[in-house]
Design a protein around this motif. Structure first.
Motif, PDB file in Angstrom:
ATOM      1  N   LEU A  19      53.371-105.589 -44.656  1.00  0.00           N
ATOM      2  CA  LEU A  19      54.361-104.517 -44.570  1.00  0.00           C
ATOM      3  C   LEU A  19      55.629-104.927 -45.304  1.00  0.00           C
ATOM      4  O   LEU A  19      56.342-105.827 -44.866  1.00  0.00           O
ATOM      5  N   GLU A  20      55.861-104.260 -46.434  1.00  0.00           N
ATOM      6  CA  GLU A  20      57.071-104.520 -47.188  1.00  0.00           C
ATOM      7  C   GLU A  20      58.170-103.579 -46.691  1.00  0.00           C
ATOM      8  O   GLU A  20      57.947-102.749 -45.806  1.00  0.00           O
ATOM      9  N   ARG A  21      59.362-103.698 -47.238  1.00  0.00           N
ATOM     10  CA  ARG A  21      60.555-103.016 -46.707  1.00  0.00           C
ATOM     11  C   ARG A  21      60.362-101.508 -46.496  1.00  0.00           C
ATOM     12  O   ARG A  21      60.704-100.988 -45.431  1.00  0.00           O
ATOM     13  N   GLY A  22      59.828-100.795 -47.476  1.00  0.00           N
ATOM     14  CA  GLY A  22      59.647 -99.353 -47.327  1.00  0.00           C
ATOM     15  C   GLY A  22      58.737 -98.990 -46.172  1.00  0.00           C
ATOM     16  O   GLY A  22      59.004 -98.054 -45.411  1.00  0.00           O
ATOM     17  N   ALA A  23      57.649 -99.730 -46.015  1.00  0.00           N
ATOM     18  CA  ALA A  23      56.721 -99.483 -44.909  1.00  0.00           C
ATOM     19  C   ALA A  23      57.384 -99.790 -43.570  1.00  0.00           C
ATOM     20  O   ALA A  23      57.183 -99.065 -42.584  1.00  0.00           O
ATOM     21  N   LEU A  24      58.184-100.848 -43.517  1.00  0.00           N
ATOM     22  CA  LEU A  24      58.871-101.204 -42.279  1.00  0.00           C
ATOM     23  C   LEU A  24      59.863-100.116 -41.871  1.00  0.00           C
ATOM     24  O   LEU A  24      59.970 -99.783 -40.679  1.00  0.00           O
ATOM     25  N   LEU A  25      60.563 -99.547 -42.834  1.00  0.00           N
ATOM     26  CA  LEU A  25      61.503 -98.452 -42.525  1.00  0.00           C
ATOM     27  C   LEU A  25      60.755 -97.211 -42.048  1.00  0.00           C
ATOM     28  O   LEU A  25      61.189 -96.524 -41.120  1.00  0.00           O
ATOM     29  N   ARG A  26      59.611 -96.914 -42.657  1.00  0.00           N
ATOM     30  CA  ARG A  26      58.799 -95.783 -42.203  1.00  0.00           C
ATOM     31  C   ARG A  26      58.346 -95.993 -40.765  1.00  0.00           C
ATOM     32  O   ARG A  26      58.434 -95.095 -39.924  1.00  0.00           O
ATOM     33  N   ILE A  27      57.886 -97.206 -40.464  1.00  0.00           N
ATOM     34  CA  ILE A  27      57.427 -97.520 -39.107  1.00  0.00           C
ATOM     35  C   ILE A  27      58.590 -97.444 -38.117  1.00  0.00           C
ATOM     36  O   ILE A  27      58.440 -96.925 -37.010  1.00  0.00           O
ATOM     37  N   ALA A  28      59.760 -97.933 -38.517  1.00  0.00           N
ATOM     38  CA  ALA A  28      60.936 -97.853 -37.651  1.00  0.00           C
ATOM     39  C   ALA A  28      61.218 -96.412 -37.257  1.00  0.00           C
ATOM     40  O   ALA A  28      61.596 -96.121 -36.116  1.00  0.00           O
ATOM     41  N   GLY A  29      61.022 -95.496 -38.188  1.00  0.00           N
ATOM     42  CA  GLY A  29      61.259 -94.085 -37.922  1.00  0.00           C
ATOM     43  C   GLY A  29      60.317 -93.482 -36.896  1.00  0.00           C
ATOM     44  O   GLY A  29      60.616 -92.432 -36.317  1.00  0.00           O
ATOM     45  N   LEU A  30      59.188 -94.120 -36.638  1.00  0.00           N
ATOM     46  CA  LEU A  30      58.230 -93.628 -35.638  1.00  0.00           C
ATOM     47  C   LEU A  30      58.588 -94.044 -34.219  1.00  0.00           C
ATOM     48  O   LEU A  30      58.121 -93.433 -33.252  1.00  0.00           O
ATOM     49  N   ILE A  31      59.402 -95.075 -34.087  1.00  0.00           N
ATOM     50  CA  ILE A  31      59.649 -95.690 -32.777  1.00  0.00           C
ATOM     51  C   ILE A  31      60.297 -94.726 -31.787  1.00  0.00           C
ATOM     52  O   ILE A  31      59.914 -94.680 -30.613  1.00  0.00           O
ATOM     53  N   GLU A  32      61.277 -93.958 -32.222  1.00  0.00           N
ATOM     54  CA  GLU A  32      61.982 -93.079 -31.282  1.00  0.00           C
ATOM     55  C   GLU A  32      61.036 -92.079 -30.623  1.00  0.00           C
ATOM     56  O   GLU A  32      61.073 -91.882 -29.412  1.00  0.00           O
ATOM     57  N   GLY A  33      60.174 -91.456 -31.413  1.00  0.00           N
ATOM     58  CA  GLY A  33      59.224 -90.497 -30.854  1.00  0.00           C
ATOM     59  C   GLY A  33      58.245 -91.140 -29.891  1.00  0.00           C
ATOM     60  O   GLY A  33      57.939 -90.585 -28.832  1.00  0.00           O
ATOM     61  N   VAL A  34      57.764 -92.329 -30.242  1.00  0.00           N
ATOM     62  CA  VAL A  34      56.832 -93.041 -29.364  1.00  0.00           C
ATOM     63  C   VAL A  34      57.543 -93.429 -28.073  1.00  0.00           C
ATOM     64  O   VAL A  34      57.009 -93.250 -26.967  1.00  0.00           O
ATOM     65  N   GLY A  35      58.765 -93.950 -28.207  1.00  0.00           N
ATOM     66  CA  GLY A  35      59.530 -94.345 -27.031  1.00  0.00           C
ATOM     67  C   GLY A  35      59.824 -93.175 -26.112  1.00  0.00           C
ATOM     68  O   GLY A  35      59.704 -93.293 -24.883  1.00  0.00           O
TER      69      GLY A  35
END
Length: 192
Positions: free
Chosen positions: A57-73
């Motif tokens: 997971l490079e930087r762009g993928a990590l930022l995309r994944i970060a964006g999913l956290i709020e909805g999951v939480g």
């Protein structure tokens, strides 16, 4: 007579994970990462099933994944603090390798042994990164255990799950040593 490797033993006795939030640029490139992945893939693997794989997971993928956290939480009822902490694992990262456990059908190798093998791969990658001079940390967290997150973030199949995220980068600060287990309290010697 054994052939000792005192340098390797000293490394293992003194190894220390580096907190992911203290890892900064630069991070290893693909050519530097390949030998680390190769070392991790030499982990114990009963039946030679290779019940794991890597997702870098490079930087762009990590930022995309970060964006999913709020909805999951929110779906899981997590507190704003828990959500912020989980998001930070990806928001602040520059490189992480997701070690994916891949359960393989086997009459010989139980599922739990495949899980152990994936855990060994996580530790192998962590130690390889540290031995190569990088800072590294093995993280998971509540989001990584959520099926919806695993599928949305990494496209995992039903037979796959996240064993861990190995964050790798340049160490910005040396962490203090922490207390280690008292061997006398956790070791039983059996001779008969």
């Amino acid at each position: 007579m054994p052939s000792p490797n005192p340098v390797a033993l000293e490394f293992l006795q003194s190894r220390r994970s580096r907190p992911a939030k203290t890892l900064v640029l630069p991070v290893p490139g693909r050519a530097e990462l390949r030998p680390l992945l190769s070392a991790a893939a030499r982990s114990p693997d009963h039946g030679k099933l290779e019940p794991w794989r890597f997702v870098v997971l490079e930087r762009g993928a990590l930022l995309r994944i970060a964006g999913l956290i709020e909805g999951v939480g929110a779906r899981l009822g997590k507190s704003p603090e828990d959500i912020a902490k989980a998001r930070g694992q990806f928001d602040m990262a520059h490189l992480a390798v997701a070690v994916i456990e891949v359960q393989k059908p086997s009459e010989k190798v139980p599922a739990i042994e495949q899980t152990y093998s994936a855990g060994c791969v996580c530790l192998g990658l962590l130690n390889a990164a540290l031995a190569a001079g990088w800072g590294a940390n093995w993280l998971s967290g509540w989001a990584s255990h959520d099926r919806g997150f695993a599928e949305a973030a990494l496209g995992l199949a039903p037979s796959e799950r996240i064993a861990g995220f190995i964050h790798i980068g340049t160490e910005a600060s040396v962490p203090p040593e922490r207390p280690r287990p008292d061997l006398d309290q956790i070791t039983t010697w059996v001779s008969a």
